[in-house]
Enzyme design. Sequence first.
Site, PDB file in Angstrom:
ATOM      1  N   LYS A 232      14.397  -4.158  21.416  1.00  0.00           N
ATOM      2  CA  LYS A 232      13.309  -3.201  21.141  1.00  0.00           C
ATOM      3  C   LYS A 232      12.201  -3.889  20.346  1.00  0.00           C
ATOM      4  CE  LYS A 232      12.097  -0.356  17.930  1.00  0.00           C
ATOM      5  NZ  LYS A 232      10.622  -0.318  17.963  1.00  0.00           N
TER       6      LYS A 232
ATOM      7  N   GLY B 230      13.122  -7.352  10.195  1.00  0.00           N
ATOM      8  CA  GLY B 230      12.221  -6.291   9.750  1.00  0.00           C
ATOM      9  C   GLY B 230      12.318  -6.127   8.252  1.00  0.00           C
TER      10      GLY B 230
ATOM     11  N   GLU C 117      17.402 -10.425   9.216  1.00  0.00           N
ATOM     12  CA  GLU C 117      16.316 -11.276   8.703  1.00  0.00           C
ATOM     13  C   GLU C 117      15.296 -10.319   8.098  1.00  0.00           C
ATOM     14  OE1 GLU C 117      16.300 -14.488   8.733  1.00  0.00           O
ATOM     15  OE2 GLU C 117      17.611 -15.101  10.371  1.00  0.00           O
TER      16      GLU C 117
ATOM     17  N   CYS D 182       7.064 -13.068   6.807  1.00  0.00           N
ATOM     18  CA  CYS D 182       8.181 -12.782   5.897  1.00  0.00           C
ATOM     19  C   CYS D 182       8.359 -13.894   4.860  1.00  0.00           C
ATOM     20  CB  CYS D 182       9.458 -12.601   6.694  1.00  0.00           C
ATOM     21  SG  CYS D 182       9.709 -13.934   7.867  1.00  0.00           S
TER      22      CYS D 182
ATOM     23  N   GLU E  63       6.932  -7.065  -1.758  1.00  0.00           N
ATOM     24  CA  GLU E  63       6.325  -7.749  -0.618  1.00  0.00           C
ATOM     25  C   GLU E  63       5.085  -6.965  -0.181  1.00  0.00           C
ATOM     26  OE1 GLU E  63       8.428  -7.556   3.150  1.00  0.00           O
ATOM     27  OE2 GLU E  63       8.091  -9.699   3.412  1.00  0.00           O
TER      28      GLU E  63
END
Length: 481
Positions: A181, A233, A255, A289, A386
């Site tokens: 997806k 994600g 991750e 990331c 973040e």
Amino acid sequence: MRFEYSPAPESRSIVTLRDSYGLFIGGSFVAGSSAFKTISPATEEVLAEVTQAGPEDVDKAVAAARQAYERTWSAMPGRERGKYLFRIARLIQERARELAVLETMDNGKPIRESRDVDVPLAAAHFFYHAGWADKLGYAGFGPSPRPLGVVGQVIPWNFPLLMLAWKIAPALACGNTVVLKPAETTPLTALLFAEICQQADLPPGVVNIVTGDGATGQAVVAHPGIDKVAFTGSTVVGKEIARACAVSGKRLTLELGGKAANVVFDDAPVDQAVEGIVNGIFFNQGHVCCAGSRLLVQESIAGDVLAALRRRMGTLRLGDPLDKNTDVGAINSRAQLDKISELVGSGEAEGASRWSAPCALPDRGYWFPPTLFTEVSQAHRIAREEIFGPVLSVLTFRTPAEAVEKANNTPYGLSAGVWTEKGSLILWMASRLRAGVVWANTFNRFDPSSPFGGYKESGFGREGGRHGLEAYLDVTGSADV
Ligand code: TAP
């Protein structure tokens, strides 16, 4: 000195957009019951309608993947699987310009990056894993490691095609089949990849692509026919998935997010370090990331580094992502722009000092100027959370020990950078930084043969390299793991 450049837009004509796209299940595009629109974040123009997959569609995709696993793919010799992967890699290269333009249109990233980074690296992942497909018995996981079955993969919007390649290439090389997806805001290159699977004559059902929002991701993850989940994600969603998988016995790799420290010592060549800092945080608008979002600079050179950094930031070109001169493209979505603005607002409210590069923002689309914060304390939200945007938080340190303390003072642990001329200091730092990847005198370097992954809230499991294969193989009972 600032050079003026004439616009050099890449043509969109190489891309043929359909008005609407179905789901890719069992080797064909099939219609679903509802649809959503995907837009260009640079212009807010609607690019296409894409199918919202519901649970019944996910059911069909998992059934197609199961059938392909049992009837074709798991029984196929590795050298034959490898040929398909090579073919896909070659087709990605042949259609590289089309993929790069489409990625830039749907994601907002500069064409220079999709053309020179995302697409070549995606092809490299397929080439690399094609080479492994017939050598798995020599990878150190015992003489005949087995595939896991049907893999459910959910990926984010920041590197849509590249994250797809990170997920699909090792899964297929190891003999698994896939239901993937893509992110809601960036489904188009995954759907073009589906066409590439058809062009490569990949057996139907080996790769299935279901588009949709978080609910579709949830349906993939929760489906009882899935043997392994691979997720990239946010940490928030990653924790939800970890909870869901904990009771199911499914294998899982995560991750997740990061808040990397980029540490600059006083003997580092300032101009090179500044290039590394800029690449570390402004590459892909900071939607990375492993972005070097916390600059730790040794106090004695902080003034020089910051002056050079502001000068360099002043030369970054923000604007049309399809222009080959553009350095900083569009923010991927209104929601992400709101998140960045909220966190930047908190930095100002908490007393940090903001400086943004003086650049005009286009009237339409989602944009944020390259920004840095000084007078940042470790308690500020902009030093802890973040931001996933072009925003750098600057902190200082006096000794290497203080640099390590501050760098590791985060719930994340995905990456770090070290800038110094002393090799011994690089090794000393690398052995103390709690990060999956430590770059020395460079930043944001990726290679399919190099494992990538995190510590702590950045997730677990590795992608890439020999280590990444393990996530897609049943290695229980193997003596040499
Ligand atoms: P998320 O909101 O977590 O979305 C990631 C993917 O999961 C999307 O496809 C999303 O669908 C889907 N999703 C959302 N809720 C879900 C649920 N409850 N169950 C299953 N799937 C669900 O992250 P994002 O905002 O797209 O991506 C940014 C994050 O990804 C950042 O934190 C970044 O650090 C991280 N990231 C990590 C890495 C590595 S390698 N560590 C690489 C890239 C990005 P929708 O798109 O429809 O919401």
